[in-house]
Design a protein around this motif. Structure first.
Motif, PDB file in Angstrom:
ATOM      1  N   PHE A 187       0.890  -1.063  -0.297  1.00 49.54           N
ATOM      2  CA  PHE A 187      -0.179  -0.070   0.143  1.00 49.54           C
ATOM      3  C   PHE A 187       1.189   1.477  -0.107  1.00 49.54           C
ATOM      4  O   PHE A 187       0.405   2.486  -0.729  1.00 49.54           O
ATOM      5  CB  PHE A 187      -0.655  -0.011   1.190  1.00 49.54           C
ATOM      6  N   ASP A 188       2.146   0.979   1.054  1.00 52.73           N
ATOM      7  CA  ASP A 188       2.818   2.431   0.820  1.00 52.73           C
ATOM      8  C   ASP A 188       3.140   2.829  -0.549  1.00 52.73           C
ATOM      9  O   ASP A 188       3.797   3.604  -1.178  1.00 52.73           O
ATOM     10  CB  ASP A 188       3.772   2.343   1.709  1.00 52.73           C
ATOM     11  N   GLU A 189       3.807   1.918  -1.678  1.00 58.71           N
ATOM     12  CA  GLU A 189       4.177   1.626  -2.659  1.00 58.71           C
ATOM     13  C   GLU A 189       3.795   1.885  -3.477  1.00 58.71           C
ATOM     14  O   GLU A 189       3.863   3.035  -4.266  1.00 58.71           O
ATOM     15  CB  GLU A 189       4.819   0.706  -3.260  1.00 58.71           C
ATOM     16  N   ALA A 190       2.177   1.421  -3.437  1.00 53.90           N
ATOM     17  CA  ALA A 190       1.404   2.136  -4.365  1.00 53.90           C
ATOM     18  C   ALA A 190       0.512   3.410  -3.836  1.00 53.90           C
ATOM     19  O   ALA A 190       0.707   4.419  -5.232  1.00 53.90           O
ATOM     20  CB  ALA A 190       0.219   0.790  -4.062  1.00 53.90           C
ATOM     21  N   SER A 191       0.700   3.647  -2.921  1.00 54.13           N
ATOM     22  CA  SER A 191       0.665   5.172  -2.169  1.00 54.13           C
ATOM     23  C   SER A 191       1.085   6.690  -2.514  1.00 54.13           C
ATOM     24  O   SER A 191       1.364   7.558  -3.129  1.00 54.13           O
ATOM     25  CB  SER A 191       0.237   5.490  -1.191  1.00 54.13           C
ATOM     26  N   ALA A 192       2.657   6.504  -3.373  1.00 55.36           N
ATOM     27  CA  ALA A 192       3.817   6.874  -3.847  1.00 55.36           C
ATOM     28  C   ALA A 192       3.600   6.812  -5.577  1.00 55.36           C
ATOM     29  O   ALA A 192       3.992   8.052  -5.722  1.00 55.36           O
ATOM     30  CB  ALA A 192       5.317   6.431  -3.393  1.00 55.36           C
ATOM     31  N   ALA A 211      -2.788   0.675  -7.840  1.00 52.17           N
ATOM     32  CA  ALA A 211      -2.492   2.535  -7.934  1.00 52.17           C
ATOM     33  C   ALA A 211      -3.253   2.372  -8.890  1.00 52.17           C
ATOM     34  O   ALA A 211      -3.875   4.247  -8.394  1.00 52.17           O
ATOM     35  CB  ALA A 211      -1.216   3.095  -7.986  1.00 52.17           C
ATOM     36  N   ARG A 212      -3.524   1.553  -9.544  1.00 52.08           N
ATOM     37  CA  ARG A 212      -4.550   2.365 -11.020  1.00 52.08           C
ATOM     38  C   ARG A 212      -6.112   2.145  -9.898  1.00 52.08           C
ATOM     39  O   ARG A 212      -6.809   3.246 -10.099  1.00 52.08           O
ATOM     40  CB  ARG A 212      -4.718   1.382 -11.776  1.00 52.08           C
ATOM     41  N   VAL A 213      -6.616   1.256  -9.141  1.00 53.57           N
ATOM     42  CA  VAL A 213      -8.059   1.298  -8.872  1.00 53.57           C
ATOM     43  C   VAL A 213      -8.014   2.286  -7.757  1.00 53.57           C
ATOM     44  O   VAL A 213      -9.038   3.278  -8.171  1.00 53.57           O
ATOM     45  CB  VAL A 213      -7.684   0.221  -8.444  1.00 53.57           C
ATOM     46  N   LEU A 214      -7.298   3.022  -7.381  1.00 58.81           N
ATOM     47  CA  LEU A 214      -7.350   4.237  -6.455  1.00 58.81           C
ATOM     48  C   LEU A 214      -6.744   5.792  -7.020  1.00 58.81           C
ATOM     49  O   LEU A 214      -7.413   6.541  -6.529  1.00 58.81           O
ATOM     50  CB  LEU A 214      -5.830   3.737  -5.165  1.00 58.81           C
ATOM     51  N   MET A 215      -6.966   5.750  -8.364  1.00 60.73           N
ATOM     52  CA  MET A 215      -5.778   6.731  -9.146  1.00 60.73           C
ATOM     53  C   MET A 215      -7.648   7.246  -9.007  1.00 60.73           C
ATOM     54  O   MET A 215      -8.016   6.531  -9.592  1.00 60.73           O
ATOM     55  CB  MET A 215      -5.522   6.597 -10.527  1.00 60.73           C
ATOM     56  N   PRO A 216      -7.378   8.271  -8.251  1.00 63.10           N
ATOM     57  CA  PRO A 216      -8.483   9.202  -8.741  1.00 63.10           C
ATOM     58  C   PRO A 216      -8.846   9.976 -10.614  1.00 63.10           C
ATOM     59  O   PRO A 216      -7.643  10.255 -11.237  1.00 63.10           O
ATOM     60  CB  PRO A 216      -8.474  11.241  -7.924  1.00 63.10           C
TER      61      PRO A 216
END
Length: 219
Positions: free
Chosen positions: A8-13, A167-172
């Motif tokens: 999650f940390d890696e994706a949040s970056a 990251a893709r699914v969380l990207m606004p």
């Protein structure tokens, strides 16, 4: 020794510092330039050189993009986040509670927890081993690479793919991009000139604010 980041940390970056900010709020952030007291004049100059001209751009920037700027590391990314959040709190009632890092992370994790593991880019063998009631995306997101790799029996490249999927699914949703036209090159040149002019104006404003600020140790 620092602890290894979670998936999650890696994706949040790879995600913007702030989610779901309305266009009018972004415009008001942009109008304020960098505001008062953001890091040092040298760091502000580095941000501008990298294309980050104001707080509106910083709010939409990802930690990864910011840390690509020389002299910007995790500590300074946190300082930028706090600085922009302070301006948001001044502009929008309740913004501090809604957009602080802990709340943003919790909102993103809640979204991941609603997604079953079979939606992740796993092969059939992995999905069969997990079973129909296996972990959710949120469960995997909170694992570290070593834990996830051991549990799933997958290699680093597969873990990279999982981080990208998170990251893709969380990207606004991104703002509408104007379609190409015959005058696209002219428009790009005009935009570049406008950005340069704005950067010069903002540099001058920062200089005036720095000169007006009381000197350290002075009366």
């Amino acid at each position: 020794m620092t602890s290894q980041p979670t998936l999650f940390d890696e994706a949040s970056a790879r995600l913007p510092l702030f989610d779901t900010l309305p266009e009018d709020v972004i415009e008001r952030l942009a109008a304020a330039g960098f505001g008062r007291g953001l890091l040092t004049a040298a760091i502000r100059a580095r941000l501008r050189k990298a294309g980050f001209l104001d707080m509106g751009m910083l709010a939409r920037a990802t930690p990864t993009a910011l840390m690509a700027v020389r002299k910007i590391g995790p500590v300074r990314v946190d300082a930028i986040r706090i600085h922009v959040l302070g301006e948001l709190a001044r502009l929008v009632p309740g913004a501090r509670a809604m957009h602080d890092k802990d709340t943003t992370d919790r909102r993103r994790l809640d979204r991941l927890r609603s997604m079953p593991a079979e939606w992740l880019p796993f092969g059939a063998a992995v999905l069969e081993r997990l079973g129909p009631s296996g972990p959710t995306w949120g469960d995997f997101a909170l694992m570290r690479r070593v834990e996830a790799g051991r549990m799933l029996g997958i290699v680093a490249a597969d873990l990279d793919e999982i981080v990208s999927a998170l990251a893709r699914v969380l990207m606004p949703s991104q703002p509408h991009i104007r379609s190409a036209s015959a005058s696209q090159e002219d428009d790009a040149a005009k935009d570049a000139r406008a950005r340069q002019h704005r950067a010069e104006e903002l540099r001058e404003r920062d200089r005036e604010w720095d000169e007006a600020a009381p000197t350290r140790g002075g009366r």
